[in-house]
Design an enzyme around this catalytic site. Structure first.
Site, PDB file in Angstrom:
ATOM      1  N   ASP A 199      11.246  18.921 -22.870  1.00 23.09           N
ATOM      2  CA  ASP A 199      12.012  20.153 -23.042  1.00 23.09           C
ATOM      3  C   ASP A 199      11.769  20.668 -24.465  1.00 23.09           C
ATOM      4  OD1 ASP A 199      13.850  22.227 -23.045  1.00 23.09           O
ATOM      5  OD2 ASP A 199      15.381  21.079 -21.968  1.00 23.09           O
ATOM      6  N   ASP A 251      12.620  28.474 -24.779  1.00 20.66           N
ATOM      7  CA  ASP A 251      13.238  27.248 -24.258  1.00 20.66           C
ATOM      8  C   ASP A 251      12.535  26.948 -22.950  1.00 20.66           C
ATOM      9  OD1 ASP A 251      14.857  25.199 -23.428  1.00 20.66           O
ATOM     10  OD2 ASP A 251      16.715  26.364 -23.402  1.00 20.66           O
ATOM     11  N   HIS A 254      21.103  29.310 -19.192  1.00 23.89           N
ATOM     12  CA  HIS A 254      21.995  29.937 -20.174  1.00 23.89           C
ATOM     13  C   HIS A 254      21.326  31.126 -20.825  1.00 23.89           C
ATOM     14  CE1 HIS A 254      19.318  27.843 -22.966  1.00 23.89           C
ATOM     15  NE2 HIS A 254      19.346  26.881 -22.070  1.00 23.89           N
ATOM     16  N   HIS A 272      22.800  28.454 -26.657  1.00 24.05           N
ATOM     17  CA  HIS A 272      23.637  28.466 -25.452  1.00 24.05           C
ATOM     18  C   HIS A 272      24.645  29.595 -25.521  1.00 24.05           C
ATOM     19  CE1 HIS A 272      22.690  23.979 -24.682  1.00 24.05           C
ATOM     20  NE2 HIS A 272      21.828  24.767 -24.112  1.00 24.05           N
ATOM     21  N   GLU A 303      16.740  26.853 -15.670  1.00 21.54           N
ATOM     22  CA  GLU A 303      16.262  25.470 -15.705  1.00 21.54           C
ATOM     23  C   GLU A 303      16.821  24.606 -14.584  1.00 21.54           C
ATOM     24  OE1 GLU A 303      17.453  23.228 -19.224  1.00 21.54           O
ATOM     25  OE2 GLU A 303      18.673  24.910 -19.875  1.00 21.54           O
ATOM     26  N   GLU A 352      11.664  24.567 -16.732  1.00 22.41           N
ATOM     27  CA  GLU A 352      12.457  25.628 -17.362  1.00 22.41           C
ATOM     28  C   GLU A 352      11.561  26.696 -17.968  1.00 22.41           C
ATOM     29  OE1 GLU A 352      14.699  24.320 -20.815  1.00 22.41           O
ATOM     30  OE2 GLU A 352      16.051  26.033 -20.646  1.00 22.41           O
TER      31      GLU A 352
HETATM   32 CO    CO Z   1      17.626  25.414 -21.835  1.00 26.72          CO
END
Ligand code: CO
Length: 319
Positions: free
Chosen positions: A107, A118, A179, A187, A212, A305
């Protein structure tokens, strides 16, 4: 990086968040640059994650690559293995070595002036036994990307994610979510669920979001496993301990409101003092210490993601 749902219902489900600032060209360019760097980091991850390679070496190599390419790590490289779903990064003296058959969720977080990419991919080390699980997470995020646009309800995205995963015979992890993203904020609303949560919150023009899906052969829920190496500024308060003050200054200056790693601080604050200061800063609410999250029934976990910008024609910065 994933968002853990702590309460049954998020406050944001009742609130309509107005996006004050619309996304200008400069901002879009920064998001895109962060995305390009993250893609290259994933390519490198795929090359270097092999049996008998140390997780710490991989994390440091990938973080250095981000800097070499002109970005900054938006958090320590998360390389959670098997039933560990999220928030694991090796400590400065970690001896973990990847084994054949490990399912590794890479990640990656990259930021350019606070604008974040992200993006996670899952790699099975030297084997293909969990290919279906990994594919299910890839197909789920694809299905979500296909329908994500300004005006759509986030629950509709959750529904296609859930349907795709269940049609392959697996479960989505219900208490991990995608998010929103904002400058130096990883976030923010809206929550992007991995199942149909019936929320009528809609995606809006100008939002940056991360979708994700987490897929498991377990029951589909994560729990806290142990304290991670990852911290984030929460509510900075005055402290007497000089080392703690030094840490707060470093964090506010360098990492701001993004997550950071203990081993990053170890370059500037040494040993025992670092441990004590971090503990004090967590205790007084200045810092948040993330928990490593594991699938409750010890199911295997895969995650994919991507980051999207909700323009009239949405773009995926990390694909
Ligand atoms: Co994320």
């Amino acid at each position: 990086m994933s968002c853990l749902v702590r309460s049954k219902r998020n406050l944001e489900d009742f609130l309509v968040i107005e996006m004050e600032e619309k996304m200008d060209e400069k901002t879009i360019e920064k998001y895109k640059k962060a995305g390009d760097i993250a893609k290259k980091v994933h390519a490198l991850a795929r090359e270097i994650i092999k049996p008998n390679v140390k997780a710490l070496d991989v994390a440091e190599k990938l973080e250095n690559e981000i800097i070499k390419l002109g970005g900054f790590p938006a958090w320590p490289m998360n390389i959670s293995i098997n039933e560990i779903a999220a928030h694991w990064t090796p400590s400065m003296n970690d001896e973990t070595v990847f084994k054949k058959g490990d399912v590794v969720k890479v990640d990656v977080g990259v930021h350019v002036d606070g604008f974040i990419a992200d993006t996670a991919r899952t790699i099975e080390v030297g084997d293909t036994k969990w290919n279906d699980l990994i594919k299910a997470s890839e197909e789920a995020v694809r299905a979500a990307i296909d329908i994500a646009k300004p005006g759509i309800e986030v629950s509709k995205i959750g529904a296609v994610v859930e349907d795709t995963i269940k049609s392959k015979g697996f479960n989505p992890i219900a208490n991990l979510t995608g998010h929103g993203l904002q400058e130096y904020e990883n976030h923010t609303p809206p929550t992007i669920p991995n199942f149909d949560n019936k929320s009528n919150v809609k995606l809006e023009k100008g939002m940056a979001i991360a979708i994700e899906p987490f897929v498991t052969n377990g029951i589909g829920r994560v729990v806290d496993a142990f304290n991670s190496e990852i911290y984030m500024l929460e509510n900075p308060k005055p402290v007497r301990n000089a080392t703690a003050r030094k840490i707060l200054n470093i964090v506010m200056d360098k990492y701001k409101t993004l997550p950071f790693g203990k081993r990053w601080l170890a370059k500037e604050v040494s040993g025992f003092g670092l441990e004590i200061a971090l503990r004090e800063l967590v205790r007084n609410g200045s810092l948040h210490n993330f928990s490593v999250l594991k699938e409750e029934s010890n199911g295997m976990v895969a995650q994919t993601e991507h980051t999207l910008l909700m323009l009239d024609e949405p773009i995926v910065t990390t694909l």
